[in-house]
Design a protein around this motif. Structure first.
Motif, PDB file in Angstrom:
ATOM      1  N   ALA A   5       0.571  -1.149  -0.004  1.00  0.00           N
ATOM      2  CA  ALA A   5       0.062  -0.194  -0.397  1.00  0.00           C
ATOM      3  C   ALA A   5       0.698   1.168  -0.246  1.00  0.00           C
ATOM      4  O   ALA A   5       2.052   1.258   0.856  1.00  0.00           O
ATOM      5  CB  ALA A   5      -1.513   0.048   0.815  1.00  0.00           C
ATOM      6  N   CYS A  21      -2.860   0.175  -3.717  1.00  0.00           N
ATOM      7  CA  CYS A  21      -2.208  -1.023  -3.296  1.00  0.00           C
ATOM      8  C   CYS A  21      -2.187  -1.768  -4.611  1.00  0.00           C
ATOM      9  O   CYS A  21      -2.799  -2.328  -5.269  1.00  0.00           O
ATOM     10  CB  CYS A  21      -3.435  -1.660  -2.882  1.00  0.00           C
ATOM     11  SG  CYS A  21      -3.086  -3.068  -2.477  1.00  0.00           S
ATOM     12  N   MET A  33     -11.013  -7.559  -3.606  1.00  0.00           N
ATOM     13  CA  MET A  33      -9.568  -6.345  -2.489  1.00  0.00           C
ATOM     14  C   MET A  33     -10.986  -5.751  -1.572  1.00  0.00           C
ATOM     15  O   MET A  33     -11.682  -5.138  -1.494  1.00  0.00           O
ATOM     16  CB  MET A  33      -9.451  -5.211  -3.522  1.00  0.00           C
ATOM     17  CG  MET A  33      -8.110  -6.559  -4.459  1.00  0.00           C
ATOM     18  SD  MET A  33      -7.537  -7.459  -3.815  1.00  0.00           S
ATOM     19  CE  MET A  33      -5.860  -6.176  -3.068  1.00  0.00           C
ATOM     20  N   TRP A  35     -10.524  -2.864   2.061  1.00  0.00           N
ATOM     21  CA  TRP A  35      -9.640  -1.641   2.225  1.00  0.00           C
ATOM     22  C   TRP A  35     -10.046  -1.580   3.576  1.00  0.00           C
ATOM     23  O   TRP A  35     -11.371  -1.175   4.173  1.00  0.00           O
ATOM     24  CB  TRP A  35      -9.403   0.050   1.520  1.00  0.00           C
ATOM     25  CG  TRP A  35      -8.965  -0.162   0.715  1.00  0.00           C
ATOM     26  CD1 TRP A  35      -9.525  -0.235  -0.962  1.00  0.00           C
ATOM     27  CD2 TRP A  35      -7.234   0.593   0.287  1.00  0.00           C
ATOM     28  NE1 TRP A  35      -8.842   0.040  -1.538  1.00  0.00           N
ATOM     29  CE2 TRP A  35      -6.985   0.665  -1.436  1.00  0.00           C
ATOM     30  CE3 TRP A  35      -6.353   0.671   1.390  1.00  0.00           C
ATOM     31  CZ2 TRP A  35      -5.771   0.862  -1.270  1.00  0.00           C
ATOM     32  CZ3 TRP A  35      -5.328   1.071   0.944  1.00  0.00           C
ATOM     33  CH2 TRP A  35      -4.891   1.541  -0.163  1.00  0.00           C
ATOM     34  N   THR A  49     -14.516  -2.476  -0.050  1.00  0.00           N
ATOM     35  CA  THR A  49     -14.884  -3.587  -0.902  1.00  0.00           C
ATOM     36  C   THR A  49     -14.900  -3.568  -2.345  1.00  0.00           C
ATOM     37  O   THR A  49     -16.002  -3.045  -3.016  1.00  0.00           O
ATOM     38  CB  THR A  49     -15.068  -4.650  -0.384  1.00  0.00           C
ATOM     39  OG1 THR A  49     -14.121  -5.775  -0.804  1.00  0.00           O
ATOM     40  CG2 THR A  49     -16.479  -4.950  -0.294  1.00  0.00           C
ATOM     41  N   ILE A  69     -13.476   3.811  -4.327  1.00  0.00           N
ATOM     42  CA  ILE A  69     -12.744   2.175  -4.870  1.00  0.00           C
ATOM     43  C   ILE A  69     -13.161   1.900  -5.844  1.00  0.00           C
ATOM     44  O   ILE A  69     -13.866   1.826  -6.522  1.00  0.00           O
ATOM     45  CB  ILE A  69     -12.829   0.797  -3.538  1.00  0.00           C
ATOM     46  CG1 ILE A  69     -11.760   0.393  -3.290  1.00  0.00           C
ATOM     47  CG2 ILE A  69     -14.233   0.420  -3.936  1.00  0.00           C
ATOM     48  CD1 ILE A  69     -12.036  -1.518  -2.826  1.00  0.00           C
ATOM     49  N   ARG A  71     -10.050  -0.588  -9.242  1.00  0.00           N
ATOM     50  CA  ARG A  71      -9.353  -1.477  -9.460  1.00  0.00           C
ATOM     51  C   ARG A  71      -8.683  -1.553 -10.932  1.00  0.00           C
ATOM     52  O   ARG A  71      -9.357  -1.355 -12.099  1.00  0.00           O
ATOM     53  CB  ARG A  71      -9.109  -3.099  -8.871  1.00  0.00           C
ATOM     54  CG  ARG A  71     -10.890  -3.639  -9.746  1.00  0.00           C
ATOM     55  CD  ARG A  71     -11.343  -4.896  -9.203  1.00  0.00           C
ATOM     56  NE  ARG A  71     -10.046  -6.341  -8.978  1.00  0.00           N
ATOM     57  CZ  ARG A  71     -10.107  -7.010  -8.005  1.00  0.00           C
ATOM     58  NH1 ARG A  71     -11.034  -7.180  -6.808  1.00  0.00           N
ATOM     59  NH2 ARG A  71      -8.973  -8.160  -8.613  1.00  0.00           N
ATOM     60  N   LEU A  80      -8.098   3.679  -3.439  1.00  0.00           N
ATOM     61  CA  LEU A  80      -9.105   4.114  -2.601  1.00  0.00           C
ATOM     62  C   LEU A  80      -8.731   5.581  -2.890  1.00  0.00           C
ATOM     63  O   LEU A  80      -7.885   6.238  -2.255  1.00  0.00           O
ATOM     64  CB  LEU A  80      -8.893   3.574  -1.178  1.00  0.00           C
ATOM     65  CG  LEU A  80     -10.074   4.097  -0.403  1.00  0.00           C
ATOM     66  CD1 LEU A  80     -11.423   3.455  -0.247  1.00  0.00           C
ATOM     67  CD2 LEU A  80      -9.610   3.970   0.845  1.00  0.00           C
ATOM     68  N   TYR A  93      -4.024   2.847   6.401  1.00  0.00           N
ATOM     69  CA  TYR A  93      -5.009   2.387   5.918  1.00  0.00           C
ATOM     70  C   TYR A  93      -4.243   0.953   6.091  1.00  0.00           C
ATOM     71  O   TYR A  93      -3.353   1.362   5.464  1.00  0.00           O
ATOM     72  CB  TYR A  93      -5.342   3.084   5.021  1.00  0.00           C
ATOM     73  CG  TYR A  93      -6.874   4.295   5.721  1.00  0.00           C
ATOM     74  CD1 TYR A  93      -6.198   5.133   6.018  1.00  0.00           C
ATOM     75  CD2 TYR A  93      -6.948   3.655   4.833  1.00  0.00           C
ATOM     76  CE1 TYR A  93      -7.080   5.768   6.686  1.00  0.00           C
ATOM     77  CE2 TYR A  93      -9.261   4.965   5.433  1.00  0.00           C
ATOM     78  CZ  TYR A  93      -8.595   5.640   6.795  1.00  0.00           C
ATOM     79  OH  TYR A  93      -9.885   6.890   6.551  1.00  0.00           O
ATOM     80  N   CYS A  95      -5.030  -2.452   3.349  1.00  0.00           N
ATOM     81  CA  CYS A  95      -5.037  -3.145   1.841  1.00  0.00           C
ATOM     82  C   CYS A  95      -5.386  -4.465   1.901  1.00  0.00           C
ATOM     83  O   CYS A  95      -4.445  -4.865   2.692  1.00  0.00           O
ATOM     84  CB  CYS A  95      -4.945  -3.357   0.386  1.00  0.00           C
ATOM     85  SG  CYS A  95      -3.096  -3.757   0.232  1.00  0.00           S
ATOM     86  N   TRP A 113      -2.753  -9.192   3.374  1.00  0.00           N
ATOM     87  CA  TRP A 113      -3.012  -8.254   4.284  1.00  0.00           C
ATOM     88  C   TRP A 113      -1.613  -7.241   3.496  1.00  0.00           C
ATOM     89  O   TRP A 113      -0.183  -7.969   4.018  1.00  0.00           O
ATOM     90  CB  TRP A 113      -3.028  -8.073   6.026  1.00  0.00           C
ATOM     91  CG  TRP A 113      -4.176  -8.417   5.385  1.00  0.00           C
ATOM     92  CD1 TRP A 113      -4.701 -10.255   5.932  1.00  0.00           C
ATOM     93  CD2 TRP A 113      -5.644  -7.860   6.262  1.00  0.00           C
ATOM     94  NE1 TRP A 113      -5.926 -10.169   6.400  1.00  0.00           N
ATOM     95  CE2 TRP A 113      -6.635  -8.999   6.663  1.00  0.00           C
ATOM     96  CE3 TRP A 113      -5.737  -6.538   6.133  1.00  0.00           C
ATOM     97  CZ2 TRP A 113      -8.194  -7.854   7.125  1.00  0.00           C
ATOM     98  CZ3 TRP A 113      -7.082  -5.645   6.955  1.00  0.00           C
ATOM     99  CH2 TRP A 113      -7.941  -6.706   6.841  1.00  0.00           C
TER     100      TRP A 113
END
Length: 123
Positions: A5, A21, A33, A35, A49, A69, A71, A80, A93, A95, A113
């Protein structure tokens, strides 16, 4: 999978930050995924998520309408975007990746994680 992250920092209330991330491995697209964040003296809590294919997202009520969020599976990266930040958003924070592939709202649903990135919002 290994998660890294980045993007945290110090920002004034009302400002914005974008966390990233980056994931290793070739199976990133198969993971959901998420956060999470953890403030000093508090439990780690769910933030957002996104399912493996994108499109389906969930947010904590405290960040709904302010955080987004997203990706990019071709880049093995989840983001994020945090807008209208408040002092109560201050936290580390994290991920996380879930093998299930579905959007997961609980800590126990994530197998992997990242190390966390500090976000500090000043008033």
């Amino acid at each position: 999978v290994q998660l890294q992250a980045s993007g945290g920092g110090l920002v004034q209330a009302g400002g914005s930050l974008r966390l990233s991330c980056a994931a290793s491995g070739r199976t990133f697209s198969s993971y959901a995924m998420g956060w999470f964040r953890q403030a000093p003296g508090k439990e780690r809590e769910f933030v957002a998520t996104i399912r493996r294919g994108g499109g389906l997202t969930y947010y904590a009520d405290s960040v709904k309408g302010r955080f987004t969020i997203s990706r990019e599976n071709v880049k093995n990266t989840v983001y994020l975007q945090m807008n209208s930040l408040k002092p109560e958003d201050t936290a580390v924070y994290y991920c996380a990746a879930a093998l299930s592939g579905t959007a997961v709202l609980t800590r126990g649903g994530y197998e992997y994680w990242g190390q966390g990135t500090q976000v500090t919002v000043s008033s």
